[in-house]
Write a protein that holds these residues in place. Structure first.
Motif, PDB file in Angstrom:
ATOM      1  N   HIS A  73     -24.741  58.133 132.053  1.00  0.00           N
ATOM      2  CA  HIS A  73     -23.225  58.176 131.201  1.00  0.00           C
ATOM      3  C   HIS A  73     -24.176  59.429 130.368  1.00  0.00           C
ATOM      4  O   HIS A  73     -24.841  59.889 130.258  1.00  0.00           O
ATOM      5  N   ILE A  74     -22.650  60.972 131.142  1.00  0.00           N
ATOM      6  CA  ILE A  74     -22.575  62.122 129.892  1.00  0.00           C
ATOM      7  C   ILE A  74     -21.629  62.013 128.575  1.00  0.00           C
ATOM      8  O   ILE A  74     -20.667  61.949 129.336  1.00  0.00           O
ATOM      9  N   GLU A  75     -21.994  62.145 127.443  1.00  0.00           N
ATOM     10  CA  GLU A  75     -20.973  62.503 126.599  1.00  0.00           C
ATOM     11  C   GLU A  75     -21.150  63.941 126.009  1.00  0.00           C
ATOM     12  O   GLU A  75     -21.453  64.004 124.831  1.00  0.00           O
ATOM     13  N   PRO A  76     -20.399  64.436 126.949  1.00  0.00           N
ATOM     14  CA  PRO A  76     -20.536  65.740 126.039  1.00  0.00           C
ATOM     15  C   PRO A  76     -20.738  65.785 124.838  1.00  0.00           C
ATOM     16  O   PRO A  76     -21.223  66.932 123.482  1.00  0.00           O
ATOM     17  N   THR A  77     -20.257  65.416 124.269  1.00  0.00           N
ATOM     18  CA  THR A  77     -19.483  65.585 123.022  1.00  0.00           C
ATOM     19  C   THR A  77     -18.034  64.397 122.305  1.00  0.00           C
ATOM     20  O   THR A  77     -17.452  63.645 122.984  1.00  0.00           O
ATOM     21  N   ASN A  78     -17.997  64.055 120.955  1.00  0.00           N
ATOM     22  CA  ASN A  78     -16.693  63.257 120.665  1.00  0.00           C
ATOM     23  C   ASN A  78     -16.202  64.233 120.284  1.00  0.00           C
ATOM     24  O   ASN A  78     -15.218  63.902 119.383  1.00  0.00           O
ATOM     25  N   VAL A  79     -16.786  65.290 119.881  1.00  0.00           N
ATOM     26  CA  VAL A  79     -15.289  66.473 118.989  1.00  0.00           C
ATOM     27  C   VAL A  79     -13.803  66.570 120.146  1.00  0.00           C
ATOM     28  O   VAL A  79     -14.198  66.964 120.967  1.00  0.00           O
ATOM     29  N   TYR A  89     -14.054  57.501 118.055  1.00  0.00           N
ATOM     30  CA  TYR A  89     -15.351  57.615 118.722  1.00  0.00           C
ATOM     31  C   TYR A  89     -15.117  59.421 118.326  1.00  0.00           C
ATOM     32  O   TYR A  89     -16.070  59.851 118.243  1.00  0.00           O
ATOM     33  N   SER A  90     -13.517  60.131 117.850  1.00  0.00           N
ATOM     34  CA  SER A  90     -14.008  60.793 118.237  1.00  0.00           C
ATOM     35  C   SER A  90     -13.404  62.025 116.647  1.00  0.00           C
ATOM     36  O   SER A  90     -13.281  61.099 115.809  1.00  0.00           O
ATOM     37  N   ARG A  91     -14.221  63.111 116.324  1.00  0.00           N
ATOM     38  CA  ARG A  91     -13.890  63.732 115.468  1.00  0.00           C
ATOM     39  C   ARG A  91     -13.550  64.644 115.694  1.00  0.00           C
ATOM     40  O   ARG A  91     -13.515  65.403 117.010  1.00  0.00           O
ATOM     41  N   LEU A  92     -12.591  65.602 114.758  1.00  0.00           N
ATOM     42  CA  LEU A  92     -11.262  66.438 114.842  1.00  0.00           C
ATOM     43  C   LEU A  92     -12.629  67.272 114.666  1.00  0.00           C
ATOM     44  O   LEU A  92     -13.455  67.735 113.608  1.00  0.00           O
ATOM     45  N   TYR A  93     -11.890  68.458 114.910  1.00  0.00           N
ATOM     46  CA  TYR A  93     -13.363  70.252 115.082  1.00  0.00           C
ATOM     47  C   TYR A  93     -13.222  69.945 113.873  1.00  0.00           C
ATOM     48  O   TYR A  93     -14.454  70.782 113.508  1.00  0.00           O
ATOM     49  N   GLU A  97     -19.425  68.120 112.230  1.00  0.00           N
ATOM     50  CA  GLU A  97     -20.676  68.642 111.994  1.00  0.00           C
ATOM     51  C   GLU A  97     -20.564  66.655 111.418  1.00  0.00           C
ATOM     52  O   GLU A  97     -21.602  66.142 111.779  1.00  0.00           O
ATOM     53  N   GLU A  98     -19.679  66.108 111.843  1.00  0.00           N
ATOM     54  CA  GLU A  98     -20.061  64.725 111.859  1.00  0.00           C
ATOM     55  C   GLU A  98     -20.090  63.966 113.191  1.00  0.00           C
ATOM     56  O   GLU A  98     -20.239  62.710 113.917  1.00  0.00           O
TER      57      GLU A  98
END
Ligand code: V47
Ligand code: SF4
Length: 392
Positions: A73-79, A89-93, A97-98
């Motif tokens: 798996h590649i998870e490019p971002t969790n933003v 899993y996600s972080r708002l824009y 930084e988290e």
């Protein structure tokens, strides 16, 4: 383990409920069950009844075979710009930084780290980062294909695709063609959640709607690509919502035939805005798998995603309709670890996955993304396999 026709006939004839007996007879005769009959199964069927029928269908289609693939798996971002209430899993824009954001070079570094390993698929899925464009992903896929042309790229949920296409001002058909030309070969099933608007509006009101999700998969199918479909279950949905979800998938599958696999995803309640919602029981999980196998009569495969369910439950699903356990995954996938799965370090070697399937009394087959057999592990010496670095 093996479900014989006389065993299933007995299961049906000894059922006390007439409506369930009728459903059982239809399934035995390979007739499609109706929307209402799907709901009746959820309302009334015991685990033994639903499971026995599902196992019969599973063995009729696939015998004892249980498929897996070797992927990473590649998870490019969790933003992510969206605010799904179940997401751990996600972080708002604004809080980026988290989170993490991989550059194209970092993604290629992951791809290259598998250079000497016999993986057949890369699965790319992540959050919806407002600054990552369709062109970025086109360039990355071209680089992956230049580096390793035979690696199958399965990537981007309909949520990511919908956002990319809207930003690039292209239709699903145009966008999908551009991505296909760049190397995309199939779509994962994420982002489907629950299609019914009463639930979708509560758990993921701001991302792609049901029509959008279905039209993106349809566009892919019309280009000859295959895709999967998921359903996030075991939270605030009821039985009708589950059948409504499966019914929409069954209808599109009748039209296109492009879905490979249905993947029920059990809601995990850690570290998200739905943590007060209890998780479903193992019995309900198995009933859900079984009823999915019975309702989705035109889906070739039913997958249990072991990093989310845990290894033991995943083994159990193999008696309740499931014929596929996804892949060997390294510990690079964070989506379930963060949501509270038992699998805090989801990694299984080929030898371990083969052994897990064999322990459950099934016959392990390594497949490619499109379910062509790569290797039959039915007779393989497990001891030798576990000492061979190619399988560890
Ligand atoms: O759509 C997010 C789910 C999905 C939680 O196609 C959660 O082979 C449970 O698409 N509890 C993304 N589930 C993952 C995905 C996927 C996974 C495995 C195989 C394939 C495939 C696709 O993850 C999301 C959402 O439904 N998810 N949060 C949670 N708390
Ligand atoms: Fe974003 Fe996907 Fe999480 Fe929803 S589930 S917030 S779309 S990463």
């Amino acid at each position: 383990m093996t479900e014989t026709i006389s065993g299933v006939e007995q299961l049906i004839s000894s059922e006390k409920d007439a409506a369930l007996r009728k459903i059982g007879e239809k399934i035995l005769a390979e007739q499609r069950i109706s929307f209402q009959e799907g709901i009746t199964l959820f309302e009334k069927a015991s685990l033994g009844f639903a499971g026995g029928l599902a196992n019969y269908i599973r063995e009729k289609r696939h015998g004892n075979n249980t498929y897996f693939n070797r992927n990473f798996h590649i998870e490019p971002t969790n933003v992510c710009v969206f605010t799904c209430t179940f997401c751990s899993y996600s972080r708002l824009y604004k809080n980026r930084e988290e989170g993490w954001e991989l550059s194209a070079d970092q993604m290629m570094h992951i791809v290259k780290s598998y250079d000497n390993k016999p993986v057949t698929e890369v699965h790319i899925v992540g959050g919806v980062h407002p600054k990552l464009t369709m062109q970025f992903f086109i360039d990355v896929m071209k680089r992956i294909k230049e580096h390793r042309p035979e690696l199958h790229i399965k990537g981007y949920t309909a949520v990511e695709l919908d956002y990319m296409f809207r930003k690039a001002k292209v239709s699903p058909e145009e966008g999908m063609q551009l991505l296909k030309d760049a190397g995309l070969q199939s779509l994962p099933g994420g982002g489907a959640e629950i299609f019914h608007p009463d639930i979708r509006s509560q758990i993921c009101h701001d991302k792609v709607d049901t029509e959008g999700w279905l039209s993106i998969h349809k566009a892919a199918h019309n280009l000859g690509m295959h895709s999967n479909a998921t359903m996030l279950y075991g939270h605030i949905e009821n039985y009708m919502h589950r059948i409504d979800h499966m019914d929409k998938l069954r209808t599109l599958q009748d039209e296109t035939g492009g879905f490979n696999t249905f993947i029920p995803l059990k809601f995990r309640n850690k570290n998200n805005d739905m943590s007060e919602v209890p998780e479903s029981s193992v019995v309900e999980d198995m009933r859900l798998y079984a009823i999915s196998r019975l309702y989705l009569d035109n889906f070739p495969h039913l997958k249990a995603y072991w990093p989310m369910l845990g290894r033991q439950s995943a083994q159990l699903t193999l008696s309740f309709g499931v014929d596929d356990l996804d892949g060997t995954i390294d510990d690079t996938t964070k989506i379930y670890t963060m949501a509270g799965s038992e699998e805090q370090k989801p990694a299984l070697s080929t030898a371990e996955l083969v052994s897990l399937i064999r322990q459950a009394g099934r016959h392990p087959i390594e497949r490619d993304t499109l379910y062509h057999t790569i290797k039959d592990y039915g007779e393989e010496d497990l001891e030798a396999l576990s000492h061979n670095p190619q399988y560890n």
